[in-house]
Design a protein around this motif. Structure first.
Motif, short mmCIF file in Angstrom:
data_model
loop_
_atom_site.label_atom_id
_atom_site.label_comp_id
_atom_site.label_asym_id
_atom_site.label_seq_id
_atom_site.Cartn_x
_atom_site.Cartn_y
_atom_site.Cartn_z
N GLY A 164 1.97 -13.25 4.36
CA GLY A 164 2.56 -12.25 3.49
C GLY A 164 1.76 -10.96 3.44
N LEU A 165 0.47 -11.05 3.72
CA LEU A 165 -0.35 -9.83 3.74
C LEU A 165 0.03 -8.90 4.89
N LEU A 166 0.73 -9.43 5.89
CA LEU A 166 1.19 -8.58 6.98
C LEU A 166 2.19 -7.52 6.50
N PHE A 167 2.83 -7.78 5.34
CA PHE A 167 3.77 -6.82 4.78
C PHE A 167 3.08 -5.81 3.86
N LEU A 168 1.76 -5.86 3.79
CA LEU A 168 1.06 -4.98 2.86
C LEU A 168 1.28 -3.51 3.21
N ARG A 169 1.24 -3.18 4.50
CA ARG A 169 1.45 -1.79 4.90
C ARG A 169 2.86 -1.34 4.53
N ARG A 170 3.82 -2.20 4.74
CA ARG A 170 5.20 -1.86 4.37
C ARG A 170 5.32 -1.70 2.86
N GLN A 171 4.63 -2.56 2.11
CA GLN A 171 4.67 -2.45 0.65
C GLN A 171 4.12 -1.11 0.18
#
Length: 443
Positions: A343-350
């Motif tokens: 889920g941390l892979l979506f941090l940039r998108r977040q």
């Protein structure tokens, strides 16, 4: 733990039989732990039996006594193990008691090979009484009925006289009720700390990049569902300990349990503060936000350790059952860590979405462009203004207006240039600039 007593003219011999993992076993001559002379036995790794006579002032570790009222010695017999049960025995001078009140206790951690060594708190304890009115010439006389029933409950089995004991404060119904409380404590606490709270954490990590309703799900899982299970499950633990007459907040499981409920309450308070004090511009992550995330992960890690420490200290569970529970806990911790890390892979998108004002927990409507005085509010004008506001509360920006003034194509429509306005609409939709607006801007 099973206790067998043999009495002759001058000596009483007590045999202590371990029914579970052997650490140490003890009996005390009295009806309470405080101020009762105790005899504690344990076995070293090389088979040597250590005897220690001690006394306690209360519910604390008993200390060695150099001059006890009656001096006990290790019985001269072969202390062999029968299957999984080990029998340790000691001799002590007989007193004049006909009805003898005793306390019993056992632990699963063997002390060091020193009579004055530190002794870890007992796993279970209780009180009972013996009828010593008869002197026996044989080694021992067993009462098979009481032995069979009390052995399954973990209480003392008395084998002195065919007559039953005069009193037994640790009854079968009390122990069964306590066991029920412990089962409920384990089930509810596991459902709260090991299932609901991690699920709420994963929802916050994954769903926030897909829907603005992620916070509603996060709040519902942690507050509406989590609080009842966590609080009730946690409270049953001290209640079961109190019914067994054991000390509170002394074992690693109990200490971690207290720390866990404190961290959970603090986590709820911090999460509420984070939600109510979000940055005005909707951007950035203050230290309290980061602390809320870190504390949530710490609560889950401590929950795993607390569960494992609680299973390890339950001597009534078989070794295979303990290993299964520990394996499940470790496996679930690994699954959670892997899922959260992905889920941390979506941090940039977040972060990019937060800069654009997307998927914020609250949807605060942006005011419609201020109407120019004297302008006719026709249905076409209202429809045009509605098209200017997207579903995520964004306004197009062509450099000719701000969030409180109409764009050029709306002005042209108001002036009667309907065709020009429609053409500008197609051009306007090519580039959209989001303008997030915080609730605090209108308070």
């Amino acid at each position: 733990m099973c206790v067998t007593a043999t009495v002759n003219s001058t000596i009483a011999t007590y045999e202590l039989k371990s029914l579970n993992q052997l650490g140490w076993m003890a009996i005390g001559f009295g009806s309470h732990m405080a101020n009762s002379p105790m005899v504690i036995l344990w076995q070293t790794v090389n088979g040597t039996v250590i005897l220690s006579q001690r006394q306690a002032t209360g519910r604390v570790e008993p200390l060695p006594v150099t001059d006890p009222p009656r001096r006990a010695t290790v019985a001269l017999r072969d202390h062999t193990s029968q299957g999984v049960s080990t029998i340790l025995a000691f001799d002590i001078p007989k007193n004049n008691d006909t009805i003898q009140s005793l306390v019993w206790a056992f632990g699963v951690t063997a002390p060091a090979a020193d009579p004055s060594a530190f002794i870890q708190q007992h796993l279970d304890a209780g009180a009972f009484s013996l009828n010593l009115s008869k002197e026996l010439e044989v080694a021992s006389v067993s009462a098979s009925g009481p032995t069979a029933s009390s052995t399954q409950l973990g209480g003392p089995s008395i084998a002195v006289d065919p007559a039953p004991p005069q009193s037994s404060p640790v009854t079968a119904s009390n122990l069964l009720h306590t066991d029920g409380l412990l089962v409920a404590h384990a089930a509810l606490s596991a459902a709260g700390f090991l299932i609901l709270l991690p699920l709420g954490t994963l929802v916050a990590r994954w769903a926030r990049v897909f829907t603005p309703r992620w916070f509603t799900a996060h709040w519902f899982i942690n507050v509406v569902l989590g609080i009842p299970l966590v609080c009730v499950g946690w409270a049953l633990g001290p209640l079961a300990v109190a019914q067994r007459g054991r000390a509170h907040v002394v074992t690693p499981h109990q200490i971690c349990g207290v720390a866990l409920i404190v961290l959970y309450i603090f986590q709820l308070a911090l999460g509420t503060l984070v939600h109510l004090r979000r940055p005005k511009d909707g951007k950035g992550h203050p230290p309290r936000n980061v602390g809320h995330v870190v504390l949530g992960l710490a609560v889950f890690g401590l929950s795993i350790y607390t569960t494992i420490s609680g299973v390890d200290r339950d001597a009534e569970e078989s070794g295979a059952s303990q290993r299964v529970v520990v394996a499940i806990c470790i496996g679930w911790a690994a699954v959670f860590a892997g899922t959260y890390s992905i889920g941390l892979l979506f941090l940039r998108r977040q972060l990019a979405q937060e800069r654009l004002g997307w998927n914020v927990p609250e949807s605060v409507p942006v005011p419609l462009p201020v109407m120019v005085a004297g302008t006719r509010a026709s249905s076409e004008l209202v429809a045009a203004r509605r098209r200017a506001t997207t579903v995520v509360n964004r306004l197009a920006d062509d450099g000719t207006h701000d969030m409180f003034s109409p764009p050029a194509w709306v002005s042209s429509l108001e002036a009667g240039g309907e065709a020009a306005g429609e053409e500008q609409t197609r051009t306007e939709m090519r580039q959209v600039q989001a303008v997030p607006v915080s609730l605090s801007a209108f308070i």
